[in-house]
Design a protein around this motif. Structure first.
Motif, short mmCIF file in Angstrom:
data_model
loop_
_atom_site.label_atom_id
_atom_site.label_comp_id
_atom_site.label_asym_id
_atom_site.label_seq_id
_atom_site.Cartn_x
_atom_site.Cartn_y
_atom_site.Cartn_z
N TYR A 71 25.09 87.04 22.48
CA TYR A 71 23.57 87.54 22.21
C TYR A 71 22.82 88.12 23.49
O TYR A 71 22.23 89.27 23.10
CB TYR A 71 22.79 86.37 21.67
CG TYR A 71 21.19 86.71 21.43
CD1 TYR A 71 21.09 87.54 20.44
CD2 TYR A 71 20.43 86.08 21.94
CE1 TYR A 71 19.48 87.82 19.83
CE2 TYR A 71 19.01 86.31 21.86
CZ TYR A 71 18.75 87.19 20.67
OH TYR A 71 17.32 87.33 20.49
N GLU A 72 23.04 87.53 24.35
CA GLU A 72 22.24 88.15 25.56
C GLU A 72 22.93 89.33 26.05
O GLU A 72 22.18 90.32 26.21
CB GLU A 72 22.23 87.09 26.53
CG GLU A 72 21.11 85.87 26.40
CD GLU A 72 21.60 84.80 27.30
OE1 GLU A 72 22.36 84.96 28.32
OE2 GLU A 72 21.28 83.60 27.00
N LYS A 73 24.32 89.33 26.19
CA LYS A 73 24.84 90.72 26.63
C LYS A 73 24.76 91.70 25.68
O LYS A 73 24.82 93.00 25.66
CB LYS A 73 26.30 90.43 26.70
CG LYS A 73 26.62 89.56 27.93
CD LYS A 73 26.11 89.99 29.24
CE LYS A 73 26.44 89.12 30.55
NZ LYS A 73 26.06 89.49 31.50
N ALA A 74 24.61 91.43 24.23
CA ALA A 74 24.50 92.35 23.09
C ALA A 74 23.41 93.19 23.26
O ALA A 74 23.21 94.39 23.02
CB ALA A 74 24.48 91.81 21.84
N GLN A 75 22.11 92.36 23.68
CA GLN A 75 20.91 93.03 23.83
C GLN A 75 20.91 94.13 25.21
O GLN A 75 20.60 95.17 25.03
CB GLN A 75 19.80 91.96 24.39
CG GLN A 75 19.49 91.36 23.03
CD GLN A 75 18.44 90.12 23.40
OE1 GLN A 75 18.55 89.26 24.45
NE2 GLN A 75 17.38 89.92 22.67
#
Length: 307
Positions: A71-75
């Motif tokens: 999730y954090e990397k996708a952002q």
């Protein structure tokens, strides 16, 4: 073509929305897609990454540790993609794009809009959105830090960047009618007064006032007859003679002092100033708009709240 969203980026965007909503059906509603389409998109990501991102059944929705990291990397991926597209479509390096700034309501209702107008008049391809907040606390993982936040207080997190800006001075004020029968020359005398209090973490305990001679006085905690995190309501109560207000940002009462509706209480004493920061989540690359706007807001703020 550059104007069509990459399919994988589309899957990332759907995954981000699912986690923001903590629900496949809620995400599908906001995206105007079917639940099955949203579920398939997340399943494709899990297949691509060869790991489970979300544990789900009819009753439970649980993000796996791998899902949180993703999730954090996708952002970051989606932000970088948007910035890449903007840069490729803007070979002249003209400042453009969309940015959101989050600030207290007292700022969004007064000084911030004029600053935004100044900026967008100089940079007509930039769009700056304002989101106001009346109060409440942030967590370091709050999505609001993906944009720019003006706030008081420092949050200890390696993921957040804090740019210190000039502090906000506070004052103590009351109406001439309320003060007409009271002579208040020392902080100890506030104990016998009706207190209107601003709800703010920096004012939660006993106050410390500093005298011009350098001596500090701790005021015993008093029970306010009225408290609020809304500055406008406190100003109204004070101007109507409801009591002594502890405390108001000095800039919010400037006109009331000039027209005589309020007077400064204990002018020989000062309250601690409110530390203020521009805060955003750290990223390895910043868009031209983001970097330029931060510098613009910092200059505007520091000029307005001159030391």
């Amino acid at each position: 073509m550059i104007d069509r969203t990459n399919h994988l980026i589309g899957d990332w965007l759907i995954y981000i929305r699912v986690l923001d909503c903590k629900s496949f059906s809620a995400a599908a509603d906001t995206l105007n897609r079917s639940v099955s389409a949203v579920s398939k998109s997340v399943a494709k990501l899990e297949n691509t990454l060869n790991t489970q991102l979300i544990r789900r059944d009819a009753r439970n929705f649980e993000i796996t540790p791998a899902g949180q990291v993703t999730y954090e990397k996708a952002q970051e991926i989606c932000r970088a993609y948007r910035e890449l597209v903007t840069e490729l479509q803007n070979p002249s390096s003209q400042i453009q794009g969309t940015l959101r700034i989050l600030c207290p309501t007292v700022l969004s209702d007064s000084i911030i809009p004029s600053w935004i107008m100044d900026y967008t008049n100089s940079n007509p391809m930039a769009v700056i959105n304002i989101q106001s907040r009346e109060g409440g606390s942030f967590s370091t993982s709050s999505l609001k830090f993906d944009d720019l936040v003006i706030k008081s207080g420092y949050m200890d997190s390696p993921d957040l960047v804090h740019k210190k800006i000039n502090p906000v001075p506070f004052g103590i004020y009351a109406s001439p009618d309320y003060l007409s029968s009271r002579q208040i020359v020392h902080p100890d005398e506030l104990v016998a007064c009706s207190i209107l209090k601003l709800q703010h973490p920096s004012l939660s305990g006993p106050l410390t006032l500093m005298g011009k001679d350098g001596d500090s006085v701790h005021i015993a905690e008093t029970q306010p007859i009225f408290s609020s995190n809304n500055i406008g309501s406190l100003i109204q109560m004070a101007t109507e003679g409801g009591g002594i207000c502890i405390a108001l940002p000095t800039w919010t009462v400037k006109q009331h002092l000039e027209d005589g509706r309020l007077q400064t209480v204990l002018p020989e004493w000062t309250l601690p100033e409110l530390p203020s920061y521009l805060v955003w989540r750290y990223r390895s690359n910043y868009s031209m708009l983001f970097s330029d706007f931060i510098s613009f807001i910092e200059n505007k703020w520091n000029h307005f709240f001159s030391l």
